[in-house]
Design a protein around this motif. Structure first.
Motif, PDB file in Angstrom:
ATOM      1  N   MET A 136       0.838  -1.211   0.000  1.00  0.00           N
ATOM      2  CA  MET A 136       0.000   0.000   0.000  1.00  0.00           C
ATOM      3  C   MET A 136       0.867   1.253   0.000  1.00  0.00           C
ATOM      4  N   TYR A 137       2.023   1.196   0.630  1.00  0.00           N
ATOM      5  CA  TYR A 137       2.940   2.334   0.579  1.00  0.00           C
ATOM      6  C   TYR A 137       3.491   2.506  -0.833  1.00  0.00           C
ATOM      7  N   ARG A 138       3.685   1.411  -1.544  1.00  0.00           N
ATOM      8  CA  ARG A 138       4.109   1.518  -2.947  1.00  0.00           C
ATOM      9  C   ARG A 138       2.995   2.105  -3.806  1.00  0.00           C
ATOM     10  N   TYR A 140       3.603   0.641  10.335  1.00  0.00           N
ATOM     11  CA  TYR A 140       3.119   1.285   9.117  1.00  0.00           C
ATOM     12  C   TYR A 140       1.858   2.117   9.393  1.00  0.00           C
ATOM     13  N   ILE A 141       0.974   1.612  10.228  1.00  0.00           N
ATOM     14  CA  ILE A 141      -0.243   2.354  10.570  1.00  0.00           C
ATOM     15  C   ILE A 141       0.113   3.616  11.365  1.00  0.00           C
ATOM     16  N   TYR A 142       1.054   3.496  12.316  1.00  0.00           N
ATOM     17  CA  TYR A 142       1.480   4.668  13.090  1.00  0.00           C
ATOM     18  C   TYR A 142       2.119   5.727  12.191  1.00  0.00           C
ATOM     19  N   ILE A 143       2.937   5.302  11.252  1.00  0.00           N
ATOM     20  CA  ILE A 143       3.577   6.242  10.323  1.00  0.00           C
ATOM     21  C   ILE A 143       2.514   6.928   9.460  1.00  0.00           C
ATOM     22  N   PHE A 144       1.532   6.162   8.993  1.00  0.00           N
ATOM     23  CA  PHE A 144       0.476   6.745   8.175  1.00  0.00           C
ATOM     24  C   PHE A 144      -0.360   7.731   8.986  1.00  0.00           C
ATOM     25  N   LEU A 170       8.645  -3.133   7.765  1.00  0.00           N
ATOM     26  CA  LEU A 170       8.273  -2.888   9.151  1.00  0.00           C
ATOM     27  C   LEU A 170       7.014  -3.681   9.484  1.00  0.00           C
ATOM     28  N   SER A 171       6.648  -3.713  10.754  1.00  0.00           N
ATOM     29  CA  SER A 171       5.412  -4.399  11.133  1.00  0.00           C
ATOM     30  C   SER A 171       4.215  -3.555  10.702  1.00  0.00           C
ATOM     31  N   GLU A 172       3.061  -4.215  10.630  1.00  0.00           N
ATOM     32  CA  GLU A 172       1.859  -3.512  10.183  1.00  0.00           C
ATOM     33  C   GLU A 172       1.494  -2.384  11.145  1.00  0.00           C
ATOM     34  N   ARG A 173       1.728  -2.596  12.428  1.00  0.00           N
ATOM     35  CA  ARG A 173       1.433  -1.570  13.425  1.00  0.00           C
ATOM     36  C   ARG A 173       2.274  -0.320  13.192  1.00  0.00           C
ATOM     37  N   ALA A 232      10.743   4.542  -0.057  1.00  0.00           N
ATOM     38  CA  ALA A 232      11.783   4.051   0.856  1.00  0.00           C
ATOM     39  C   ALA A 232      11.159   3.317   2.041  1.00  0.00           C
ATOM     40  N   LEU A 233      10.066   3.857   2.586  1.00  0.00           N
ATOM     41  CA  LEU A 233       9.399   3.189   3.704  1.00  0.00           C
ATOM     42  C   LEU A 233       8.836   1.828   3.309  1.00  0.00           C
TER      43      LEU A 233
END
Length: 81
Positions: free
Chosen positions: A4-6, A51-55, A46-49, A40-41
């Motif tokens: 999803m980040y891609r 990725y959610i925090y970064i988003f 990373l863990s799904e958690r 890059a991210l």
């Protein structure tokens, strides 16, 4: 989740190219930077958690910046230059 980040990187890249084609160079630079960061991210695995925090942080920064811009910087106008 990294895919999803891609996808986000793909769409920010599309918008960056469109802004560049429309002679909006500062906005294009901002979106090219977002594209690079999101891409890059996506390869950090990373863990799904995380990725959610970064988003969530990404959305918070966007909303604060957009609210500041639309409240204090934007000069309303109705067409023309």
């Amino acid at each position: 989740m990294e895919r999803m980040y891609r996808v986000l990187a793909f769409w920010t890249g599309i918008f960056a190219v469109l802004f560049f084609a429309g002679d909006m160079y500062s906005m294009a630079l901002l979106f090219f930077a977002q594209t690079a960061i999101l891409l890059a991210l996506s390869y950090l695995n990373l863990s799904e958690r995380v990725y959610i925090y970064i988003f969530g942080a990404y959305l918070t920064i966007f909303f604060v910046g957009f609210t500041y811009y639309s409240t204090f910087v934007l000069v309303p106008s109705f067409g023309g230059h």
